[in-house]
Scaffold this motif. Structure first.
Motif, PDB file in Angstrom:
ATOM      1  N   GLY A  66       3.939 -33.681   5.342  1.00  0.00           N
ATOM      2  CA  GLY A  66       5.275 -33.949   5.852  1.00  0.00           C
ATOM      3  C   GLY A  66       6.221 -34.410   4.770  1.00  0.00           C
ATOM      4  O   GLY A  66       5.881 -34.426   3.580  1.00  0.00           O
ATOM      5  N   PRO A  67       7.415 -34.799   5.145  1.00  0.00           N
ATOM      6  CA  PRO A  67       8.470 -35.086   4.165  1.00  0.00           C
ATOM      7  C   PRO A  67       8.145 -36.245   3.230  1.00  0.00           C
ATOM      8  O   PRO A  67       8.693 -36.317   2.127  1.00  0.00           O
ATOM      9  CB  PRO A  67       9.690 -35.407   5.037  1.00  0.00           C
ATOM     10  N   PHE A  68       7.286 -37.174   3.641  1.00  0.00           N
ATOM     11  CA  PHE A  68       6.985 -38.335   2.809  1.00  0.00           C
ATOM     12  C   PHE A  68       5.706 -38.178   2.001  1.00  0.00           C
ATOM     13  O   PHE A  68       5.296 -39.113   1.314  1.00  0.00           O
ATOM     14  CB  PHE A  68       6.908 -39.595   3.675  1.00  0.00           C
ATOM     15  N   GLY A  69       5.060 -37.022   2.103  1.00  0.00           N
ATOM     16  CA  GLY A  69       3.817 -36.820   1.376  1.00  0.00           C
ATOM     17  C   GLY A  69       2.645 -37.563   1.968  1.00  0.00           C
ATOM     18  O   GLY A  69       1.512 -37.432   1.507  1.00  0.00           O
ATOM     19  N   LEU A  70       2.891 -38.373   2.970  1.00  0.00           N
ATOM     20  CA  LEU A  70       1.897 -39.170   3.666  1.00  0.00           C
ATOM     21  C   LEU A  70       2.016 -38.907   5.157  1.00  0.00           C
ATOM     22  O   LEU A  70       3.099 -38.526   5.623  1.00  0.00           O
ATOM     23  CB  LEU A  70       2.121 -40.670   3.415  1.00  0.00           C
ATOM     24  N   PRO A  71       0.963 -39.092   5.939  1.00  0.00           N
ATOM     25  CA  PRO A  71       1.111 -38.970   7.388  1.00  0.00           C
ATOM     26  C   PRO A  71       2.163 -39.954   7.889  1.00  0.00           C
ATOM     27  O   PRO A  71       2.029 -41.167   7.705  1.00  0.00           O
ATOM     28  CB  PRO A  71      -0.288 -39.319   7.907  1.00  0.00           C
TER      29      PRO A  71
END
Length: 451
Positions: free
Chosen positions: A420-425
């Protein structure tokens, strides 16, 4: 915060300085081990890599020397027992102890996660392949596996310390039996799910030895230390060379049975040997720490030790991206099974140390702030007045810890992919940040009440 010399000179004479030395050495060995074992390669979608242990069988016995996380949990048990005992003797309750203990753990972790999420968002906006962003963030967040387990162990410290005072060595022995049961379920009945409890049972057992060390119930005579060293090493050899466990004490990707994820009896046997060695060197270590220079160096490292651990893989990602993706350093590296590869690692490690030093200089301030005693946290405007009372604050502490643990678990199991956009779930990130905010509010309310 006072200067290093002042802190060193103000150290109480009864402090077990050897414990601080072991903590610093353990984390530095972990950092250098991670940096050394990763081999950077060309991948289908850019820079990729693998573990050198996959192609260097002779390196697997060496992992017995560099697998020092048991030492960290031992000294963690020592420090947590000393801190909890001192806190309760002054009339404090366990919830407030947990809140104070969480300050140094959660604040630096929050900073890392927010920075990684921001960097991922910027990279994706700049057109970087989302899969590459996810892989980079996953690699940078690998140290969170350790922190996840340690947070859980810290949360259980008040309960486990009470059990230690009542049952003594029966507690770690029972935990070792649970680890053995998990291993049997995995090896004899092919039920790996039942082995997952070893993540908690094994590290609680090692942490428990720190309690015994701290209160003097652990036999520390040279003869007992030698027995632990020789006996633990002999059992570890039997379990790995003659038994079913792998020789490597760190995980090797692609293997079905590992000694670290989750921990096994073989790792606990190594931990027993390490405990014996630690006790044998205790007097010499304490003598060395009486000198001002070495003790100042240990204080300096320990003041940012969590920052070093949390940011060392981010350092690797930054340097690899700058060196390889930009073409400054050509790929491939020298063949991994040659001396040229080992020599090539020396300047690589030097650059990584420089960059990590710069990151620690910037981000280490948050951890050092968490060490300051007597500092009253600012109270967020949204903090409920009820948190000023002991029972609601204890409930908020438990809920905050649970949210942080669940958030870190979600990050740790995510794997190297587009998240996703933050590189993290996103759910895991929000869960952790909510838990951190709740702990901060409870901590501030508690300080206001007692200030």
């Amino acid at each position: 915060m006072p200067g290093l010399r002042e802190l060193a000179e103000r150290t109480p004479p009864q402090r077990e300085r050897y414990v601080d030395l072991l903590r610093a050495l353990a984390i530095l060995i972990v950092v250098l081990g991670h940096w050394t074992v990763i081999v950077v390669t060309d991948g289908a979608h850019g820079v990729d890599g693998f573990s050198a242990l996959q192609v260097l069988p002779w390196g697997r016995p060496i992992t017995w020397l560099v697998q020092v996380m048991p030492v960290f949990f031992m000294v963690g048990g020592f420090a947590n027992a000393a801190s909890l005992t001192s806190h309760t003797r002054r009339g404090g309750d366990t919830a407030d102890w947990l809140l104070d203990r969480s300050a140094r753990l959660v604040r630096p972790t929050t900073l890392l996660l927010v920075t990684l999420a921001t960097a991922a968002l910027v990279a994706r906006s700049a057109g970087v392949d989302p899969a590459q962003v996810g892989r980079a963030v996953w690699l940078a967040s690998i140290p969170l596996w350790f922190l996840l387990v340690y947070l859980v162990v810290v949360f259980f410290t008040p309960l486990m310390h009470r059990l230690h005072r009542r049952a003594g060595p029966a507690v770690p022995l029972a935990l070792v039996a649970l680890v053995a049961a998990g291993d049997v379920a995995r090896l004899a009945f092919d039920a790996p799910t039942l082995q997952q409890g070893n993540y908690l049972f094994a590290w609680l057992a090692v942490h428990q030895t720190g309690f015994a060390w701290q209160d003097g119930t652990l036999p520390a005579r040279p003869r007992a230390a030698v027995a632990l060293l020789v006996g633990g090493a002999a059992v570890a050899v039997l379990l790995t060379v003659a038994g079913p466990y792998p020789v490597s004490m760190v995980d090797i990707p692609g293997t079905t049975l590992r000694n670290l994820s989750p921990p096994t009896l073989a790792l606990l046997a190594l931990a027993t040997a390490q405990l014996g060695l630690v006790l044998l060197l205790r007097d010499a270590g304490n003598r060395g720490m009486r000198h001002l220079g070495p003790w100042m160096a240990v204080i300096a490292v320990n003041s940012v030790i969590l920052t070093v651990l949390l940011w060392h893989m981010s350092t690797f990602v930054l340097v690899a991206a700058a060196a390889y993706a930009s073409g400054l350093v050509p790929l491939p590296q020298p063949p991994t099974d040659t001396g040229a590869w080992l020599l090539w690692k020396l300047p690589w490690l030097a650059v990584l140390l420089i960059v990590l030093g710069a990151l620690v200089a910037v981000f280490g301030r948050v951890e050092r702030r968490g060490m300051r005693r007597g500092e009253v946290a600012s109270r967020p405007w949204w903090t409920p007045r009820a948190l000023g009372r002991s029972r609601p604050r204890a409930t908020a502490t438990t809920a905050g810890y649970a949210a942080c643990v669940l958030g870190l678990l979600g990050v740790a199991v995510a794997g190297p992919a587009d998240r996703g956009p933050f590189g993290l779930p996103t759910t895991a990130l929000v869960c952790f940040l909510a838990g951190a905010a709740l702990l901060r509010a409870a901590r501030a309310a508690g300080h206001r009440r007692t200030g």
